[in-house]
Motif scaffolding. Structure first.
Motif, PDB file in Angstrom:
ATOM      1  N   ARG A  19       0.821  -1.221   0.000  1.00 24.73           N
ATOM      2  CA  ARG A  19       0.000   0.000   0.000  1.00 24.73           C
ATOM      3  C   ARG A  19       0.852   1.266   0.000  1.00 24.73           C
ATOM      4  NH1 ARG A  19      -4.797  -1.353   4.356  1.00 24.73           N
ATOM      5  NH2 ARG A  19      -5.945  -2.779   3.012  1.00 24.73           N
ATOM      6  N   ALA A  20       1.996   1.230   0.683  1.00 28.70           N
ATOM      7  CA  ALA A  20       2.821   2.422   0.827  1.00 28.70           C
ATOM      8  C   ALA A  20       3.546   2.790  -0.467  1.00 28.70           C
ATOM      9  CB  ALA A  20       3.844   2.218   1.945  1.00 28.70           C
ATOM     10  N   GLY A  21       3.859   1.792  -1.284  1.00 26.61           N
ATOM     11  CA  GLY A  21       4.564   2.073  -2.535  1.00 26.61           C
ATOM     12  C   GLY A  21       5.939   2.692  -2.286  1.00 26.61           C
ATOM     13  N   ASP A  22       6.281   3.706  -3.091  1.00 21.95           N
ATOM     14  CA  ASP A  22       7.595   4.350  -2.989  1.00 21.95           C
ATOM     15  C   ASP A  22       7.781   5.137  -1.697  1.00 21.95           C
ATOM     16  OD1 ASP A  22       8.244   3.342  -5.456  1.00 21.95           O
ATOM     17  OD2 ASP A  22       7.675   5.162  -6.545  1.00 21.95           O
ATOM     18  N   TYR A  51      10.870 -11.347  -1.952  1.00 20.88           N
ATOM     19  CA  TYR A  51      10.520  -9.935  -2.051  1.00 20.88           C
ATOM     20  C   TYR A  51      11.792  -9.114  -1.891  1.00 20.88           C
ATOM     21  CZ  TYR A  51       5.682 -11.365  -1.516  1.00 20.88           C
ATOM     22  OH  TYR A  51       4.456 -11.951  -1.698  1.00 20.88           O
ATOM     23  N   VAL A  52      11.930  -8.078  -2.710  1.00 25.50           N
ATOM     24  CA  VAL A  52      13.082  -7.181  -2.605  1.00 25.50           C
ATOM     25  C   VAL A  52      12.625  -5.967  -1.813  1.00 25.50           C
ATOM     26  CG1 VAL A  52      14.780  -5.805  -3.851  1.00 25.50           C
ATOM     27  CG2 VAL A  52      14.024  -8.008  -4.780  1.00 25.50           C
ATOM     28  N   CYS A  66      11.013  -0.106   1.983  1.00 21.81           N
ATOM     29  CA  CYS A  66      10.308   0.054   0.710  1.00 21.81           C
ATOM     30  C   CYS A  66      10.336  -1.257  -0.057  1.00 21.81           C
ATOM     31  CB  CYS A  66      10.946   1.138  -0.145  1.00 21.81           C
ATOM     32  SG  CYS A  66      10.765   2.791   0.508  1.00 21.81           S
ATOM     33  N   LEU A  67       9.192  -1.644  -0.578  1.00 19.54           N
ATOM     34  CA  LEU A  67       9.080  -2.844  -1.397  1.00 19.54           C
ATOM     35  C   LEU A  67       9.435  -2.465  -2.825  1.00 19.54           C
ATOM     36  CD1 LEU A  67       8.175  -5.817  -1.688  1.00 19.54           C
ATOM     37  CD2 LEU A  67       5.862  -4.946  -2.070  1.00 19.54           C
ATOM     38  N   SER A  68      10.540  -3.048  -3.344  1.00 15.82           N
ATOM     39  CA  SER A  68      11.001  -2.736  -4.698  1.00 15.82           C
ATOM     40  C   SER A  68      10.410  -3.682  -5.725  1.00 15.82           C
ATOM     41  CB  SER A  68      12.525  -2.809  -4.772  1.00 15.82           C
ATOM     42  OG  SER A  68      13.105  -1.919  -3.863  1.00 15.82           O
ATOM     43  N   SER A  69      10.357  -4.972  -5.406  1.00 19.50           N
ATOM     44  CA  SER A  69       9.763  -5.941  -6.330  1.00 19.50           C
ATOM     45  C   SER A  69       9.283  -7.158  -5.566  1.00 19.50           C
ATOM     46  CB  SER A  69      10.755  -6.338  -7.420  1.00 19.50           C
ATOM     47  OG  SER A  69      11.800  -7.103  -6.885  1.00 19.50           O
TER      48      SER A  69
END
Length: 98
Positions: A19-22, A51-52, A66-69
Motif C-alpha cells: 500500500r505504501a509504494g515508494d 521480495y526485494v 520500501c518494497l522494490s519488487s
C-alpha cells in the motif's frame, strides 16, 4: 461455510509495504498496523520468500522499508512453513524409548 483465514503478521507487513509504494513504511507505521515489535523479522521472512525490500535509516531507532519488487513465481508467495525446533532445557527429562 468456510471461515476466513486469519492474517499473519507477515501478511500485515506485506500489505503495508504494498500500500505504501515508494513512500515506504516506517517502523512506527508497522507497529501501528499491528505487525508487532519484531517487524524486522517479518521483513526478513519476506526477503527470504523473494521480495526485494530496501531499508533506510531515518533517525536513531527509526527505519523506513520500501518494497522494490515481488517474486515472479506464484509458489514463492505461498505461505512458508518453518518447522519449530524445540531445544531441550537444562532440567528436561528425556523421554524413554519403549
Amino acid at each position: 461455510m468456510q471461515q476466513p483465514q486469519k492474517m499473519t503478521r507477515r501478511d500485515l507487513a506485506l500489505r503495508q509495504l504494498q500500500r505504501a509504494g515508494d513512500r515506504g513504511v516506517t517502523t512506527a507505521e508497522f507497529l501501528g498496523a499491528g505487525v508487532g515489535s519484531r517487524y524486522s523479522a517479518r521483513v526478513l521472512e519476506l526477503r527470504e520468500l523473494g521480495y526485494v525490500i530496501s531499508s533506510e535509516r531515518v533517525r536513531d531507532g527509526q527505519w523506513r522499508y520500501c518494497l522494490s519488487s515481488e517474486p515472479s513465481s506464484p509458489s514463492a508467495t505461498a505461505r512458508a512453513t518453518t518447522p519449530v525446533v524445540v531445544q531441550p532445557k537444562l532440567f528436561d527429562v528425556p523421554a524413554l524409548a519403549q
